[in-house]
Design an enzyme around this catalytic site. Structure first.
Site, PDB file in Angstrom:
ATOM      1  N   TYR A 102      13.333  44.666  24.178  1.00 18.70           N
ATOM      2  CA  TYR A 102      12.170  43.803  24.426  1.00 18.70           C
ATOM      3  C   TYR A 102      12.012  43.564  25.935  1.00 18.70           C
ATOM      4  CZ  TYR A 102       9.912  39.374  25.415  1.00 18.70           C
ATOM      5  OH  TYR A 102       9.138  38.412  25.991  1.00 18.70           O
ATOM      6  N   SER A 114       7.512  38.447  31.288  1.00 20.86           N
ATOM      7  CA  SER A 114       8.514  37.441  30.937  1.00 20.86           C
ATOM      8  C   SER A 114       9.537  37.320  32.051  1.00 20.86           C
ATOM      9  CB  SER A 114       9.219  37.887  29.651  1.00 20.86           C
ATOM     10  OG  SER A 114      10.371  37.121  29.440  1.00 20.86           O
ATOM     11  N   LYS A 160       9.018  44.969  28.798  1.00 20.61           N
ATOM     12  CA  LYS A 160       8.228  44.176  29.757  1.00 20.61           C
ATOM     13  C   LYS A 160       8.397  44.736  31.170  1.00 20.61           C
ATOM     14  CE  LYS A 160       6.491  41.146  26.907  1.00 20.61           C
ATOM     15  NZ  LYS A 160       5.061  41.182  26.582  1.00 20.61           N
TER      16      LYS A 160
HETATM   17  C1  UD1 Z   1      14.521  34.201  24.739  1.00 27.66           C
HETATM   18  C2  UD1 Z   1      14.783  35.624  25.165  1.00 27.66           C
HETATM   19  C3  UD1 Z   1      13.766  36.029  26.188  1.00 27.66           C
HETATM   20  C4  UD1 Z   1      12.368  35.857  25.649  1.00 27.66           C
HETATM   21  C5  UD1 Z   1      12.157  34.433  25.148  1.00 27.66           C
HETATM   22  C6  UD1 Z   1      10.840  34.406  24.411  1.00 27.66           C
HETATM   23  C7  UD1 Z   1      17.193  36.032  24.907  1.00 27.66           C
HETATM   24  C8  UD1 Z   1      18.460  36.344  25.616  1.00 27.66           C
HETATM   25  N1  UD1 Z   1      16.126  35.769  25.688  1.00 27.66           N
HETATM   26  O1  UD1 Z   1      14.722  33.349  25.874  1.00 27.66           O
HETATM   27  O2  UD1 Z   1      13.975  37.378  26.526  1.00 27.66           O
HETATM   28  O3  UD1 Z   1      11.422  36.142  26.635  1.00 27.66           O
HETATM   29  O4  UD1 Z   1      13.204  34.059  24.261  1.00 27.66           O
HETATM   30  O5  UD1 Z   1      10.535  33.159  23.965  1.00 27.66           O
HETATM   31  O6  UD1 Z   1      17.133  36.018  23.702  1.00 27.66           O
HETATM   32  N2  UD1 Z   1      19.561  28.012  21.746  1.00 27.66           N
HETATM   33  C9  UD1 Z   1      20.466  27.362  20.927  1.00 27.66           C
HETATM   34  N3  UD1 Z   1      20.291  27.430  19.577  1.00 27.66           N
HETATM   35  C10 UD1 Z   1      19.250  28.100  18.996  1.00 27.66           C
HETATM   36  C11 UD1 Z   1      18.315  28.757  19.830  1.00 27.66           C
HETATM   37  C12 UD1 Z   1      18.509  28.697  21.207  1.00 27.66           C
HETATM   38  O7  UD1 Z   1      21.426  26.739  21.415  1.00 27.66           O
HETATM   39  O8  UD1 Z   1      19.164  28.134  17.755  1.00 27.66           O
HETATM   40  C13 UD1 Z   1      19.702  27.917  23.215  1.00 27.66           C
HETATM   41  C14 UD1 Z   1      19.888  29.246  23.926  1.00 27.66           C
HETATM   42  O9  UD1 Z   1      21.254  29.591  24.024  1.00 27.66           O
HETATM   43  C15 UD1 Z   1      19.257  28.957  25.284  1.00 27.66           C
HETATM   44  C16 UD1 Z   1      18.146  27.963  24.956  1.00 27.66           C
HETATM   45  O10 UD1 Z   1      18.492  27.385  23.717  1.00 27.66           O
HETATM   46  O11 UD1 Z   1      20.188  28.312  26.134  1.00 27.66           O
HETATM   47  C17 UD1 Z   1      16.765  28.597  24.841  1.00 27.66           C
HETATM   48  O12 UD1 Z   1      16.834  29.691  23.921  1.00 27.66           O
HETATM   49  P1  UD1 Z   1      15.522  30.470  23.444  1.00 27.66           P
HETATM   50  O13 UD1 Z   1      14.494  29.517  23.016  1.00 27.66           O
HETATM   51  O14 UD1 Z   1      15.963  31.516  22.454  1.00 27.66           O
HETATM   52  O15 UD1 Z   1      14.978  31.169  24.749  1.00 27.66           O
HETATM   53  P2  UD1 Z   1      15.722  32.152  25.796  1.00 27.66           P
HETATM   54  O16 UD1 Z   1      17.021  32.619  25.268  1.00 27.66           O
HETATM   55  O17 UD1 Z   1      15.714  31.483  27.112  1.00 27.66           O
END
Ligand code: UD1
Length: 337
Positions: free
Chosen positions: A150, A124, A154
């Protein structure tokens, strides 16, 4: 090749199984179904018109996994199996380390005992931790600023694979660092089926659009990005699946590491708008404080994979939203009938 897919009934595993079958390879799925469904493997068989043998076993249980794989032939392994919820890993670190690391150790021993030398591993972009620069290439430092077990698991498994190669030079391993996998097969028959409340952005948005959840919480709007919301590199799961096949078909002794991403970043609000457009459904949202451990921007530099694997993404964010919507709207409860 005949390819063993650990975790092959999961989100990325099932899409990769389908692409492998369509390329003429054979697959064997090994899964404990702790966060996946037999129905996914059944639908892969249906879509491909090919056989998908399924072995139910927990790879972290060495005795059970060894017995289950007795007499099963394969030339290569793609190791998807593992736990992947960031929040859960903070609450249950020993379980996360045990499952993710033990299953890899068992697999490596088993491969060596049997002389199976080809391995592709699901890593990842989380191993890059706090980004020093964007877009991130494979030379970006790893293991600094990781915020959860997690991510550490990795990072540790990447090291375990390199150490194993040092002692076993016939091993050909490819470590693939995924950015943010989204979307689904365009048929809408297979897709991401999170249990409970989705942690990740696109499945959450999809459930809001379909009416299962009221509104999206946008985690922060004061990041130094285009509109203040977090920017990520969203990669269509079919592009990701094709990346695995490209890696597998070029495998050679040594350990290679590649980013699988598109090279393009999208903000949370850009994803919301793209999904609204693809689905024709409103996605109401509220801005809430940032999620602990989140960073402003994570975007891949995929040049190495583009050049060495002759692979690049071909699907847009709009197509990811369209396909995610096709899956979500046809399967509002995922694989549960
Ligand atoms: C997350 C994990 C990462 C993992 C990946 C797997 C964290 C810090 N990182 O990545 O380690 O490999 O998932 O798929 O958790 N967001 C919102 N509202 C939500 C959900 C997300 O605003 O309800 C935003 C987040 O702040 C981020 C973006 O959407 O800016 C993407 O979030 P997400 O899909 O959870 O992925 P990552 O955080 O990049």
């Amino acid at each position: 090749m005949r390819v063993l897919l650990t975790g092959g009934a999961g989100y990325i595993g099932s899409h990769t199984a389908l692409v492998l079958l369509e390329r003429g390879h054979e697959v064997v799925v090994l899964d404990d179904f702790s966060n996946s469904s037999r129905e996914a493997a059944r639908r892969v068989a249906e879509l491909s018109g090919r056989e998908v043998p399924v072995i139910e076993a927990d790879l972290a249980d060495r005795a059970a996994a060894t017995a289950a794989l007795d007499g099963v032939d394969f030339d290569a392994v793609i190791h998807f199996a593992g736990l992947k919820s960031v929040g859960e890993s903070v609450a249950e670190p020993t379980r996360y380390y045990r499952v993710n690391i033990d299953s890899t150790l068992t697999l490596l021993d088993l491969m060596r005992e049997r002389g199976v030398t080809n391995l592709v591993f699901s890593s990842s972009a989380t191993v890059y931790g706090d980004p020093q620069y964007v877009p991130q290439d494979e030379a970006h430092r790893t293991g600094v600023g990781l915020t959860n077990p997690y991510g550490w698991s990795k990072f540790m498994i990447e090291q375990i694979i390199r150490d194993t190669f040092t002692s076993w030079p016939e091993l050909g391993a490819v470590v693939l660092r995924y950015f943010n996998p989204v979307g689904a097969h365009p048929s809408g028959r297979i897709g991401e089926d999170p249990t409970g409340i989705p942690n990740n952005l696109m499945p959450f948005i999809a459930q809001v659009a379909v009416g299962k959840r009221e509104r999206l919480s946008v985690f922060g709007d004061a990041y130094p990005t285009v509109d203040g919301t977090g920017v990520r590199d969203y990669i269509h799961v079919m592009d990701l699946a094709e990346g695995h096949v490209a890696a597998l078909e070029r495998i050679a002794p040594g350990v290679k590491t590649y980013n699988l991403g598109s090279g393009t970043g999208s903000s949370v609000l850009e994803v919301v708008r793209a999904f609204e457009e693809a689905s024709g459904c409103p996605v109401p949202y509220t801005v809430v404080p940032p999620r602990p451990g989140d960073v402003a921007e994570v975007v891949a530099n995929p040049s190495k994979a583009n050049a060495e694997l002759d692979w690049s993404t071909t699907r847009s964010l709009a197509e990811s939203c369209r396909d995610s919507w096709a899956w979500q709207s046809a399967n509002p409860d995922g694989y549960r009938a």
